[in-house]
Enzyme design. Structure first.
Site: not given
Length: 335
Positions: A65-66, A110, A159, A218
């Protein structure tokens, strides 16, 4: 104050994970439907000479997402300013950021679901009309001034989509869910990261790491670094399937990609609560973990992989979970 609330682009990308991020949307691996849609909207916005519509990305942690927020800024040739929901404590914090934005800038928030209600209210006008109301003075002499701000793009990441209020969620023009990645896509990410890190890895070694990465880029990159360290210490010139397997076993990651918390959660449901159902509060208290961590970080992959299901009565371990640990499913285990 403003500088403390903003994270510069350079600061984020200088972190260890930053150098592994792709430089353009075409280099972003996976999430093909999402990339197709974003490419179309970016092309259309640039052709009109306008800012991109507000975007909301949601899904489990670590799926990109980032990264997508920063790629949008690169594709739009726009400056990106980043902050997070918990960092914006007062209306003045967000107002200071909004009034400093320039035309077509991107504001990335975020954990946007953690915005305080009074802070969130400022976004409504800002997103729709590109202006905000500022209160000057106090008490009976207070005045409200409408202040125009530059047209900008808000990119939110969360999330927990269900925790966003409807007024905020409905103001996003583009809402996209990020899904867990299949092993083949993760293998491509691992091979690309290995090349950037100067690590030699064969196909089987990359697939072994990918298969045990919980569908999350990640985690793939984190495991790759740890396997690299293991190979280096053991004198291996490149990562093979055997090297990857030995390293991951040493880290307590099993064939399904479960770490110690995954195994602890499933075995608690199976052994202590006879497969369930068990409520999340009870489970969190038993494990000594925060319930939000369990529901947001641990459970999504277990449910996606059909090891755990949620029911109105609580969590239930599936037959697949019983068999994974070499245990005989209870007769009442129907799933």
């Amino acid at each position: 104050m403003l500088q403390k609330k903003l994270i510069s682009k350079k600061t984020v990308e200088d972190k260890g994970e930053g150098k592994l991020r792709p430089d353009c949307l075409s280099e972003f691996i996976g999430q093909d439907k999402l990339k197709e849609n974003l490419s179309l909207f970016i092309t259309a916005a640039k052709a009109r000479g306008e800012q991109l519509d507000h975007c909301l990305f949601y899904g489990p942690p670590g799926l990109g997402k980032t990264t997508l927020a920063y790629l949008l800024s690169k594709e739009m040739d726009a400056t990106i300013l980043a902050t997070s929901g918990p960092a914006l404590e007062r209306q003045s914090d967000l107002a200071a950021i909004l009034t400093n934005l320039k035309s077509k800038d991107i504001l990335f928030i975020d954990e946007i679901h953690r915005l305080k209600p009074q802070v969130e209210e400022i976004l409504y006008q800002a997103m729709e009309d590109f202006n905000i109301d500022i209160v000057i003075g106090q008490g009976a002499g207070a005045k409200t001034i409408k202040l125009k701000i530059a047209p900008f793009t808000l990119v939110g990441a969360t999330t927990r989509l269900g925790l966003l209020t409807s007024p905020l969620r409905d103001r996003f023009g583009l809402i996209h869910m990020l899904n867990f990645y299949p092993p083949e896509d993760l293998k491509k990410i691992i091979k690309r990261s290995a090349k950037i890190l100067g690590v030699k890895i064969d196909e089987a070694g990359a697939m072994e790491i990918a298969r045990r990465s919980r569908g999350t880029p990640r985690i793939s990159n984190r495991l790759l670094r740890r396997v690299r360290d293991f190979a280096q210490v053991n004198g291996s010139e490149h990562i093979t399937r055997e090297i990857a397997n030995r390293s991951l076993q040493m880290q307590g990651i099993d064939d399904a990609g479960f770490d110690e918390m995954d195994k602890k959660l499933l075995l608690t449901v199976i052994d202590r609560f006879k497969g369930g159902p068990v409520g999340i509060e009870t489970l969190a208290a038993t494990l000594g973990e925060d319930k939000d961590t369990l529901s947001d970080v641990v459970e999504p992959f277990l449910m996606q992989s059909n090891f755990l299901i949620r029911t109105p009565k609580g969590r239930i371990a599936t037959q697949k979970a019983f068999l994974h640990f070499g245990k005989k499913p209870d007769s009442k285990t129907l799933f």
